[in-house]
Scaffold this active site. Structure first.
Site, PDB file in Angstrom:
ATOM      1  N   GLU A   6       1.280  -1.516   0.156  1.00  0.00           N
ATOM      2  CA  GLU A   6       0.173   0.115  -0.347  1.00  0.00           C
ATOM      3  C   GLU A   6       1.193   1.507  -0.262  1.00  0.00           C
ATOM      4  O   GLU A   6       1.723   1.617   0.721  1.00  0.00           O
ATOM      5  CB  GLU A   6      -0.635  -0.314   1.000  1.00  0.00           C
ATOM      6  CG  GLU A   6      -0.690  -0.498   2.816  1.00  0.00           C
ATOM      7  CD  GLU A   6      -1.135  -1.068   3.711  1.00  0.00           C
ATOM      8  OE1 GLU A   6      -2.394  -1.123   3.718  1.00  0.00           O
ATOM      9  OE2 GLU A   6      -0.971  -0.310   4.848  1.00  0.00           O
TER      10      GLU A   6
ATOM     11  N   CYS B  95       3.385   8.429   0.718  1.00  0.00           N
ATOM     12  CA  CYS B  95       3.886   7.441   1.616  1.00  0.00           C
ATOM     13  C   CYS B  95       4.458   6.012   0.819  1.00  0.00           C
ATOM     14  O   CYS B  95       3.419   5.780   0.810  1.00  0.00           O
ATOM     15  CB  CYS B  95       2.851   7.576   3.241  1.00  0.00           C
ATOM     16  SG  CYS B  95       3.470   6.573   4.166  1.00  0.00           S
TER      17      CYS B  95
ATOM     18  N   CYS C 109       5.418  -6.760   7.468  1.00  0.00           N
ATOM     19  CA  CYS C 109       6.648  -6.386   8.178  1.00  0.00           C
ATOM     20  C   CYS C 109       7.599  -7.644   8.740  1.00  0.00           C
ATOM     21  O   CYS C 109       6.441  -8.124   9.398  1.00  0.00           O
ATOM     22  CB  CYS C 109       6.337  -5.196   9.255  1.00  0.00           C
ATOM     23  SG  CYS C 109       7.884  -4.672   9.605  1.00  0.00           S
TER      24      CYS C 109
ATOM     25  N   CYS D  77       6.583  -4.545  16.161  1.00  0.00           N
ATOM     26  CA  CYS D  77       5.463  -3.803  17.048  1.00  0.00           C
ATOM     27  C   CYS D  77       5.006  -3.555  17.109  1.00  0.00           C
ATOM     28  O   CYS D  77       3.019  -4.187  16.345  1.00  0.00           O
ATOM     29  CB  CYS D  77       5.628  -1.943  16.128  1.00  0.00           C
ATOM     30  SG  CYS D  77       7.105  -1.819  15.229  1.00  0.00           S
TER      31      CYS D  77
ATOM     32  N   CYS E 129       0.924  -1.661  16.107  1.00  0.00           N
ATOM     33  CA  CYS E 129       0.997  -1.461  14.491  1.00  0.00           C
ATOM     34  C   CYS E 129       0.337  -2.388  13.761  1.00  0.00           C
ATOM     35  O   CYS E 129       0.218  -3.581  13.211  1.00  0.00           O
ATOM     36  CB  CYS E 129       2.472  -1.435  13.904  1.00  0.00           C
ATOM     37  SG  CYS E 129       2.768  -1.162  11.693  1.00  0.00           S
TER      38      CYS E 129
ATOM     39  N   GLU F 267       9.778  -2.134   6.967  1.00  0.00           N
ATOM     40  CA  GLU F 267      11.203  -1.198   8.159  1.00  0.00           C
ATOM     41  C   GLU F 267      12.274  -1.008   6.386  1.00  0.00           C
ATOM     42  O   GLU F 267      12.867  -2.434   6.140  1.00  0.00           O
ATOM     43  CB  GLU F 267      11.667  -2.060   8.964  1.00  0.00           C
ATOM     44  CG  GLU F 267      13.118  -1.578   9.594  1.00  0.00           C
ATOM     45  CD  GLU F 267      13.862  -0.230   9.819  1.00  0.00           C
ATOM     46  OE1 GLU F 267      11.979  -0.120  10.489  1.00  0.00           O
ATOM     47  OE2 GLU F 267      14.187   0.209   9.463  1.00  0.00           O
TER      48      GLU F 267
ATOM     49  N   SER G  48      11.763   5.768  14.936  1.00  0.00           N
ATOM     50  CA  SER G  48      10.609   5.575  15.737  1.00  0.00           C
ATOM     51  C   SER G  48      10.594   5.215  17.060  1.00  0.00           C
ATOM     52  O   SER G  48      11.176   4.233  16.786  1.00  0.00           O
ATOM     53  CB  SER G  48       9.770   4.845  14.867  1.00  0.00           C
ATOM     54  OG  SER G  48       9.430   5.059  13.207  1.00  0.00           O
ATOM     55  N   LEU G  49      10.865   6.008  18.295  1.00  0.00           N
ATOM     56  CA  LEU G  49      11.420   6.248  18.872  1.00  0.00           C
ATOM     57  C   LEU G  49      10.454   5.255  20.171  1.00  0.00           C
ATOM     58  O   LEU G  49       9.919   4.262  20.297  1.00  0.00           O
ATOM     59  CB  LEU G  49      11.741   7.198  19.819  1.00  0.00           C
ATOM     60  CG  LEU G  49      12.522   7.589  20.708  1.00  0.00           C
ATOM     61  CD1 LEU G  49      14.055   6.320  20.885  1.00  0.00           C
ATOM     62  CD2 LEU G  49      12.820   8.580  21.614  1.00  0.00           C
ATOM     63  N   HIS G  50       9.006   6.443  20.548  1.00  0.00           N
ATOM     64  CA  HIS G  50       8.371   5.571  21.442  1.00  0.00           C
ATOM     65  C   HIS G  50       8.342   5.777  22.522  1.00  0.00           C
ATOM     66  O   HIS G  50       6.897   5.635  22.912  1.00  0.00           O
ATOM     67  CB  HIS G  50       7.122   4.497  20.378  1.00  0.00           C
ATOM     68  CG  HIS G  50       6.658   4.985  18.986  1.00  0.00           C
ATOM     69  ND1 HIS G  50       6.691   6.094  18.310  1.00  0.00           N
ATOM     70  CD2 HIS G  50       6.634   4.010  18.152  1.00  0.00           C
ATOM     71  CE1 HIS G  50       6.737   5.953  17.496  1.00  0.00           C
ATOM     72  NE2 HIS G  50       6.298   3.948  16.560  1.00  0.00           N
TER      73      HIS G  50
ATOM     74  N   CYS H 289      -0.461   2.678   8.605  1.00  0.00           N
ATOM     75  CA  CYS H 289       0.328   1.708   8.399  1.00  0.00           C
ATOM     76  C   CYS H 289      -0.217   0.567   8.196  1.00  0.00           C
ATOM     77  O   CYS H 289      -0.520   0.301  10.138  1.00  0.00           O
ATOM     78  CB  CYS H 289       1.351   1.976   9.282  1.00  0.00           C
ATOM     79  SG  CYS H 289       3.075   0.852   8.607  1.00  0.00           S
TER      80      CYS H 289
END
Ligand code: SAH
Length: 320
Positions: free
Chosen positions: A74, A88, A95, A99, A102, A141, A192-194, A311
């Site tokens: 996508e 994007c 993936c 995570c 996600c 990723e 992407s720390l979060h 995502c």
């Protein structure tokens, strides 16, 4: 072209047409007519077939593609009032990282996308209108498919997207960050720390067990000093998980003293993973703490919520 006995420059001619949004070989008026029909007979114009597309009330457009071996992919076009047209793109189908918030992470991993499959996502939207920004924030990723992603970055300027307008977003895949410190086009980097500590981050992003925060943030600082551009820190706002004032201070401690980063607080798009987004008040409180500590922090505009544009959402639904 070689199979057809054509000189190599014909390949560049075809690419130039595609990069400017041509949708058929027939349009490529500087190719001989016989060659145009040969190409049309032998080759599809894209490696991807459009499976579904959706347009949001805010102008965001999302496409779900299928590769020749039926892998979902996508990509999204975001239109902004200031004229920005931001793509994007996905680097993988599915993936392998998991995570916990996600939608893509919950799908089965397919495979790395080829250079053409990544570029064809961009060309799909380029055929609709001129585009000028790209973020690798779709499925996958990008740093696990770095050869192909960097090859795409080298091509994008010809399609209207300067490297300074291209951002690679990563979970903190250390070997990839280390490689782009010294190698590849001068693109932007987003992490992407979060979460500001390993205990919490490992809980929501298992990849953190492999590459702990100190190493990843250290590599980002090195990138910043070599590449002379600030690193974007993405921080997803998960209600009751990572959005308390204490954690805002801990994040400030992690990112200070040097001004190497820009923080982007991301409102959570519901993904069927059991999380809830932080309230608007919690996001604003978090942001104002960062700002009071001298950190540049903004809240990301949410786009395309009505069309499952976050995502993995569309592909996850198609696979269900
Ligand atoms: N693997 C890369 C790029 C793909 S994800 C990375 O993690 O950076 C792009 C961004 O979207 C990441 O910051 C990711 O954490 C975020 N994201 C994933 N699911 C989301 C959701 N449901 N709502 C908002 N952002 C999400």
């Amino acid at each position: 072209m070689a199979d057809l006995g054509q000189p190599a420059y014909r390949t560049s001619q075809v690419w130039e047409w595609l990069a400017r949004g041509a949708g058929s070989f027939e349009q490529m008026s500087n190719l001989p007519a016989g060659l145009r029909s040969d190409l049309a007979e032998r080759l599809p114009i894209s490696t991807l077939a459009v499976d579904a597309s959706a347009r949001s009330v805010d102008g965001t457009e999302k496409a779900l593609f299928m590769t020749a071996d039926s892998r979902p992919v996508e990509a999204v076009l975001m239109r902004y009032r200031d004229g920005r047209r931001s793509l994007c793109l996905s680097s993988q189908s599915g993936c392998p990282l998991t995570c916990t918030f996600c939608a893509t992470g919950a799908m089965k991993f397919g495979r790395n996308l080829t250079e053409s499959e990544i570029l064809d996502q961009a060309l799909h939207f380029r055929r609709i209108e001129p585009v000028n920004h790209t973020v690798f924030m779709g499925m996958g990723e990008p740093m696990m498919n770095l050869d192909n992603v960097l090859a795409v970055c080298e091509r994008l300027p010809e399609a209207g997207i300067a490297n300074s307008h291209t951002t690679i977003s990563t979970v903190g895949w250390l070997p990839g960050i280390q490689r782009v410190i010294t190698e590849g086009p001068s693109v932007r980097l987003a992490l992407s720390l979060h979460a500001p500590n390993d205990e919490l981050r490992s809980r929501i992003m298992p990849v953190n067990e492999r590459f702990p925060i100190a190493d990843v943030v250290g590599a980002c600082r090195e990138w910043r000093h070599t590449r002379k551009r600030k690193v974007f820190i993405e921080y997803l706002m998960l209600g009751g998980v990572n959005d308390t004032p204490d954690l805002a201070h801990e994040l400030a401690d992690l990112l200070l003293p040097k001004n190497d980063f820009k923080v982007n607080l991301i409102p959570f798009n519901p993904s069927g993973t059991g999380y809830e987004g932080s309230s608007r008040e919690a996001i604003e409180r978090f942001r104002s703490i960062l700002v009071s500590r001298g950190i540049h922090a903004t809240v990301r505009l949410t786009r395309g919520r009505d069309i499952d544009a976050a995502c993995g959402q569309l592909a996850a639904k198609a696979a269900a």
